[in-house]
Each structure stands twice: as structure tokens, then as C-alpha cells.
Design a protein around this motif. Structure first.
Motif, PDB file in Angstrom:
ATOM      1  N   PHE A   1      35.452  23.540  -3.780  1.00 51.33           N
ATOM      2  CA  PHE A   1      34.550  24.536  -3.209  1.00 51.33           C
ATOM      3  C   PHE A   1      35.263  25.351  -2.127  1.00 51.33           C
ATOM      4  CE2 PHE A   1      31.305  26.097  -0.321  1.00 51.33           C
ATOM      5  CZ  PHE A   1      30.337  26.587  -1.183  1.00 51.33           C
ATOM      6  N   VAL A   2      35.979  24.678  -1.228  1.00 55.28           N
ATOM      7  CA  VAL A   2      36.719  25.389  -0.176  1.00 55.28           C
ATOM      8  C   VAL A   2      37.751  26.317  -0.808  1.00 55.28           C
ATOM      9  CG1 VAL A   2      38.341  25.142   1.750  1.00 55.28           C
ATOM     10  CG2 VAL A   2      36.325  23.664   1.628  1.00 55.28           C
ATOM     11  N   GLY A   3      38.502  25.808  -1.789  1.00 56.70           N
ATOM     12  CA  GLY A   3      39.502  26.649  -2.453  1.00 56.70           C
ATOM     13  C   GLY A   3      38.892  27.872  -3.094  1.00 56.70           C
ATOM     14  N   ASP A   4      37.778  27.686  -3.800  1.00 55.56           N
ATOM     15  CA  ASP A   4      37.099  28.815  -4.437  1.00 55.56           C
ATOM     16  C   ASP A   4      36.526  29.774  -3.399  1.00 55.56           C
ATOM     17  OD1 ASP A   4      37.693  27.690  -6.895  1.00 55.56           O
ATOM     18  OD2 ASP A   4      35.691  26.848  -7.197  1.00 55.56           O
ATOM     19  N   LEU A   5      35.967  29.224  -2.329  1.00 54.20           N
ATOM     20  CA  LEU A   5      35.404  30.033  -1.244  1.00 54.20           C
ATOM     21  C   LEU A   5      36.459  30.973  -0.649  1.00 54.20           C
ATOM     22  CD1 LEU A   5      32.910  30.425   0.672  1.00 54.20           C
ATOM     23  CD2 LEU A   5      33.843  28.579   2.041  1.00 54.20           C
TER      24      LEU A   5
ATOM     25  N   VAL B   1      35.536  37.551  -6.275  1.00 58.67           N
ATOM     26  CA  VAL B   1      34.261  38.198  -5.999  1.00 58.67           C
ATOM     27  C   VAL B   1      34.083  38.412  -4.503  1.00 58.67           C
ATOM     28  CG1 VAL B   1      31.742  38.015  -6.210  1.00 58.67           C
ATOM     29  CG2 VAL B   1      33.224  37.199  -8.067  1.00 58.67           C
ATOM     30  N   HIS B   2      34.240  37.341  -3.714  1.00 56.39           N
ATOM     31  CA  HIS B   2      34.073  37.452  -2.268  1.00 56.39           C
ATOM     32  C   HIS B   2      34.924  36.436  -1.497  1.00 56.39           C
ATOM     33  CE1 HIS B   2      30.723  34.632  -3.404  1.00 56.39           C
ATOM     34  NE2 HIS B   2      31.491  33.899  -2.639  1.00 56.39           N
ATOM     35  N   GLY B   3      35.974  35.930  -2.111  1.00 57.85           N
ATOM     36  CA  GLY B   3      36.845  34.976  -1.421  1.00 57.85           C
ATOM     37  C   GLY B   3      37.423  35.600  -0.158  1.00 57.85           C
ATOM     38  N   SER B   4      37.277  34.921   0.959  1.00 61.72           N
ATOM     39  CA  SER B   4      37.657  35.536   2.236  1.00 61.72           C
ATOM     40  C   SER B   4      39.157  35.793   2.355  1.00 61.72           C
ATOM     41  CB  SER B   4      37.179  34.678   3.405  1.00 61.72           C
ATOM     42  OG  SER B   4      37.810  33.417   3.385  1.00 61.72           O
ATOM     43  N   LEU B   5      39.984  34.867   1.901  1.00 62.58           N
ATOM     44  CA  LEU B   5      41.436  35.119   1.952  1.00 62.58           C
ATOM     45  C   LEU B   5      41.827  36.198   0.951  1.00 62.58           C
ATOM     46  CD1 LEU B   5      43.019  31.563   2.355  1.00 62.58           C
ATOM     47  CD2 LEU B   5      42.477  33.248   4.124  1.00 62.58           C
ATOM     48  N   TYR B   6      41.199  36.158  -0.220  1.00 67.57           N
ATOM     49  CA  TYR B   6      41.468  37.189  -1.219  1.00 67.57           C
ATOM     50  C   TYR B   6      41.103  38.564  -0.667  1.00 67.57           C
ATOM     51  CZ  TYR B   6      41.489  39.809  -5.567  1.00 67.57           C
ATOM     52  OH  TYR B   6      41.761  40.739  -6.523  1.00 67.57           O
TER      53      TYR B   6
ATOM     54  N   GLU C   1      42.665  30.141  11.258  1.00 64.11           N
ATOM     55  CA  GLU C   1      41.539  30.765  11.961  1.00 64.11           C
ATOM     56  C   GLU C   1      40.573  31.391  10.956  1.00 64.11           C
ATOM     57  OE1 GLU C   1      40.895  34.684  14.716  1.00 64.11           O
ATOM     58  OE2 GLU C   1      42.664  33.463  15.134  1.00 64.11           O
ATOM     59  N   ARG C   2      41.118  32.019   9.932  1.00 64.41           N
ATOM     60  CA  ARG C   2      40.286  32.658   8.909  1.00 64.41           C
ATOM     61  C   ARG C   2      39.557  31.631   8.050  1.00 64.41           C
ATOM     62  NH1 ARG C   2      40.615  38.037   8.206  1.00 64.41           N
ATOM     63  NH2 ARG C   2      42.068  39.117   9.574  1.00 64.41           N
ATOM     64  N   ILE C   3      40.228  30.532   7.733  1.00 66.27           N
ATOM     65  CA  ILE C   3      39.562  29.467   6.966  1.00 66.27           C
ATOM     66  C   ILE C   3      38.387  28.917   7.767  1.00 66.27           C
ATOM     67  CG2 ILE C   3      39.808  27.141   6.004  1.00 66.27           C
ATOM     68  CD1 ILE C   3      42.753  27.884   5.362  1.00 66.27           C
ATOM     69  N   LEU C   4      38.628  28.628   9.034  1.00 67.32           N
ATOM     70  CA  LEU C   4      37.557  28.083   9.888  1.00 67.32           C
ATOM     71  C   LEU C   4      36.389  29.055  10.015  1.00 67.32           C
ATOM     72  CD1 LEU C   4      39.660  26.307  12.635  1.00 67.32           C
ATOM     73  CD2 LEU C   4      38.058  25.228  11.041  1.00 67.32           C
ATOM     74  N   LYS C   5      36.694  30.318  10.172  1.00 66.65           N
ATOM     75  CA  LYS C   5      35.640  31.328  10.269  1.00 66.65           C
ATOM     76  C   LYS C   5      34.810  31.368   8.982  1.00 66.65           C
ATOM     77  CE  LYS C   5      34.849  36.205  11.208  1.00 66.65           C
ATOM     78  NZ  LYS C   5      35.444  37.520  11.415  1.00 66.65           N
TER      79      LYS C   5
ATOM     80  N   ILE D   1      28.115  33.131   4.003  1.00 68.57           N
ATOM     81  CA  ILE D   1      29.218  33.122   3.041  1.00 68.57           C
ATOM     82  C   ILE D   1      29.184  31.845   2.199  1.00 68.57           C
ATOM     83  CG2 ILE D   1      31.738  33.023   2.808  1.00 68.57           C
ATOM     84  CD1 ILE D   1      31.894  34.839   5.293  1.00 68.57           C
ATOM     85  N   VAL D   2      28.912  30.724   2.838  1.00 60.51           N
ATOM     86  CA  VAL D   2      28.835  29.446   2.119  1.00 60.51           C
ATOM     87  C   VAL D   2      27.712  29.500   1.080  1.00 60.51           C
ATOM     88  CG1 VAL D   2      28.345  26.971   2.354  1.00 60.51           C
ATOM     89  CG2 VAL D   2      29.889  28.099   3.974  1.00 60.51           C
ATOM     90  N   LYS D   3      26.563  30.017   1.456  1.00 59.56           N
ATOM     91  CA  LYS D   3      25.444  30.114   0.511  1.00 59.56           C
ATOM     92  C   LYS D   3      25.772  31.061  -0.645  1.00 59.56           C
ATOM     93  CE  LYS D   3      21.632  28.738   3.445  1.00 59.56           C
ATOM     94  NZ  LYS D   3      20.357  29.068   4.069  1.00 59.56           N
ATOM     95  N   ALA D   4      26.482  32.146  -0.352  1.00 60.86           N
ATOM     96  CA  ALA D   4      26.885  33.068  -1.415  1.00 60.86           C
ATOM     97  C   ALA D   4      27.830  32.377  -2.401  1.00 60.86           C
ATOM     98  CB  ALA D   4      27.550  34.307  -0.816  1.00 60.86           C
TER      99      ALA D   4
END
Length: 191
Positions: A41-45, A50-55, A105-109, A116-119
Motif C-alpha cells: 500500500f505504501v509503495g503504491d501510494l 494516478v496520484h502517487g506522491s513521489l510520481y 520528508e515527502r513519504i512522511l507527509k 491522500i490515504v483514503k484516495a
């Protein structure tokens, strides 16, 4: 086991496309379905398109990469339950250093943001909508679950585990499996 956990660089003669490929990964010592679900889940998040924060950060904000990936491999009933790896192909060492400076820092955010987690829970649930529509997929997944966890989880149980993801639990997963104290890093450099 780690041969060299701390950040290091290695030149490769194999074809890596002239890119610098940043790798970060770790071991997971707990062989249970909820932990494995959380790791993936963390990796996909972080990496989904679609909305991956690192991506979003590396692709859209910085314009440095068109791809990145996350893999999680389970070894079943062994001493090492699984391992995970995040990789990002970049064009220079300077870009890599920029990523390394901000990544945690970005992962923690990201994992702290309930919206974002719910999305991601919703995206994950929708992506599984047709997962069990063929007999070969049903049997293949059942075989994997039996091998890795010693039992078969049904769709409702898997969905319940996905829906259990929340910022508090994801922070526990981060501290145990993703924090700078436990991850390994290396940079594949083109020769």
C-alpha cells in the motif's frame, strides 16, 4: 542480509539506458498478510501513476522521470518474510542527491495525509474490482496466499485489510520498514 546498507554507488556495464537509477529498499521480518498489504500500500501510494506522491513530484513537478517503480517480494514461510524496493531512473547524480534529500520528508507527509490515504484505498479497491473474474487468477492467488501465509484470504478479508490503512498505522509501518535507520540505498551509475 545487507552486504552494504548505507548509500553507495556502483557502475554497471549492462544496459541501464545511460540513466542513474536510484534504489531504496528494505527487508520485512513479519510474515503476515496485514503487514504485506501495508508495505505494498505504501509503495503504491508513493508510485502509482494516478496520484502517487513521489510520481507526481518527480514526473510532474520536477519533470525528471517518466517512470518509477515499487516491488515487494514475499518468500513465504522463511526467516526473511519479504523485501521491498523503490527505484527511480534519473539523468544525473545531482538529481539523485536532490531526491535523497527530500524523499523521507515527502513519504512522511504523504502517509500522514488522511485524504491522500483514503484516495489510495479507493483506487486500490477499484483496481481489484475484476481481480477474481477468471479461474486462473483465483487459483493463482489462492496458491500464493497459501504459500506465503499458510491460508487463503477471501476478497472481503483482503478488502478489510486495505481499508484498515490509516495514517497512524502507516506511520508504524514507516518507522519499522521505511525509515532512514532501516532502509538500504544505492545508485546504479552507467559506465
Amino acid at each position: 542480509r545487507w552486504n552494504k546498507r548505507k548509500y553507495h554507488e556502483k557502475k554497471f556495464t549492462e544496459e541501464i539506458g545511460g540513466r542513474y537509477i536510484y534504489h531504496m529498499g528494505g527487508f520485512v521480518d513479519k510474515n503476515d498478510a496485514l503487514t504485506s498489504t501495508a508495505i505494498q500500500f505504501v509503495g503504491d501510494l508513493l508510485t502509482n501513476t494516478v496520484h502517487g506522491s513521489l510520481y507526481e513530484w518527480v514526473r510532474n513537478d520536477l519533470g525528471w522521470a517518466y517512470e518509477m517503480g515499487f516491488t515487494s517480494t514475499s518468500y513465504g514461510m522463511t526467516n526473511i518474510s519479504s523485501e521491498w524496493e523503490l527505484y527511480i531512473p534519473l539523468h544525473s547524480k545531482k538529481q539523485v542527491q536532490h531526491i535523497r534529500k527530500e524523499i523521507h520528508e515527502r513519504i512522511l507527509k504523504t502517509i500522514s495525509d488522511e485524504k491522500i490515504v483514503k484516495a489510495e484505498i479507493r483506487r486500490s479497491e477499484l483496481s481489484k474490482l475484476f481481480q477474481y473474474q477468471t479461474l486462473s487468477k483465483i487459483v493463482g492467488d489462492a496458491e500464493s496466499l497459501m504459500l506465503f501465509y499458510g491460508r487463503i484470504y477471501n476478497e472481503k478479508e483482503i478488502s478489510k485489510m486495505t481499508k484498515a490503512m490509516n495514517p497512524t498505522y502507516l506511520r508504524e509501518i514507516y518507522d519499522k520498514y521505511f525509515s532512514p535507520k532501516v532502509v538500504g540505498e544505492f545508485l546504479a551509475i552507467p559506465k
